[in-house]
Write an enzyme that holds these catalytic residues in place. Structure first.
Site, PDB file in Angstrom:
ATOM      1  CE1 TYR A   1     -29.774  -7.141  -2.376  1.00 15.91           C
ATOM      2  CE2 TYR A   1     -31.857  -6.998  -1.204  1.00 15.91           C
ATOM      3  CZ  TYR A   1     -31.034  -6.611  -2.253  1.00 15.91           C
ATOM      4  OH  TYR A   1     -31.481  -5.671  -3.156  1.00 15.91           O
TER       5      TYR A   1
ATOM      6  CB  SER B   1     -32.743  -2.765  -1.732  1.00 19.73           C
ATOM      7  OG  SER B   1     -33.875  -3.573  -1.445  1.00 19.73           O
TER       8      SER B   1
END
Length: 264
Positions: A154, A141
């Site tokens: 995250y 990501s």
């Protein structure tokens, strides 16, 4: 003309979002696909959509290493010679600052995004090394590289994925096994709905006024990595919407908007 068979690809998190589309795209490119996820019903729907029987649904949880081992050992003959692993299973849970975060949410992200990837990689990599070729694609990501409000744990789990991908390359030097990492920005999948514990209104608000990436964009990036000549290793691909600056929100968004909340 019959389509060239390209080998067997294991795709984790294949019941929805990126994983589901990656499984479909790879199947369309000639791979037999082991579609692995927890939600067996969704996997069966995915497999039924492929009339050629090239998608095998396998219900397993990446957090359960022993369960994964049993699932892989029980693969039928046509799906045993794994040549590709796509580590896609991952999630983000919650969206507050670290000082008011939930330990349970942190643990779920660590168990899935980090331990789950290690569990599946540890089981599949020896098979790839033994065959002298193969390719691992880890879904990262942009959150790993560009901080944003609420990203904290995250983002840190995805930073782990990026660094592990590079170290996998070092460990696999001379084995013929390639490793790539695909790092998406904001994409419209079920990812945001999970993050907001099923709150569809909050999830939809993330995409207001922008055109996010699609699961097809990410699946095509994965397929492109795999399609390169054996001499080429694509270390990293970053992709994000044109409307998204580097992880800092969107034009016209309120300050708390989660820019850079990657779709993986």
């Amino acid at each position: 003309m019959a389509q060239e068979k390209r080998g067997v690809a294991v795709v984790s998190g294949a019941s929805s979002g990126f994983g589901r589309r990656i499984a479909q795209v790879l199947c369309g490119r000639g791979y037999s696909v082991v579609a692995l996820a927890r939600r067996e019903g969704r996997l069966k729907v995915l497999a039924d959509e492929d009339s050629g029987g090239a998608i095998l649904p396998v219900a397993a949880d990446v957090r359960d290493r022993e369960g994964l081992a049993r699932a892989l050992d029980g693969l039928p003959a046509g799906f045993r010679d794994i040549s590709v692993l796509v580590n896609n299973a991952g999630l983000s849970r919650g969206f507050g600052p670290l000082q008011s975060g939930s330990h349970e949410s942190w643990q779920e992200m660590v168990d899935t995004n980090i331990s789950g990837l290690l569990n599946l990689s540890g089981l599949v990599l020896p098979r790839l090394v033994a065959r002298g070729s193969g390719h691992v694609v880890n879904i990262g990501s942009i959150a790993a590289s560009y901080p944003y409000m609420g990203g904290n744990v995250y983002a840190a789990t995805k930073a782990f994925v990026h660094q592990l991908s590079l170290n996998m390359r070092v460990d696999l030097q001379g084995t013929g096994v390639r490793v790539s990492c695909v790092a998406p920005g904001m994409a419209k999948t079920e990812f945001a709905k999970v993050r907001y514990d099923g709150d569809e209104a909050s999830a939809e608000a993330l995409y207001r006024g922008i055109e996010p990436l699609t699961d097809d964009d990410v699946a095509e990036a994965v397929a492109w990595c795999l399609a390169q000549p054996a001499r080429v290793n694509v270390n990293m691909i970053e992709l994000m919407p044109v409307d998204q600056p580097f992880g800092l929100g969107f034009a016209g968004s309120p300050p708390a908007s989660p820019g850079g909340a990657g779709g993986a």
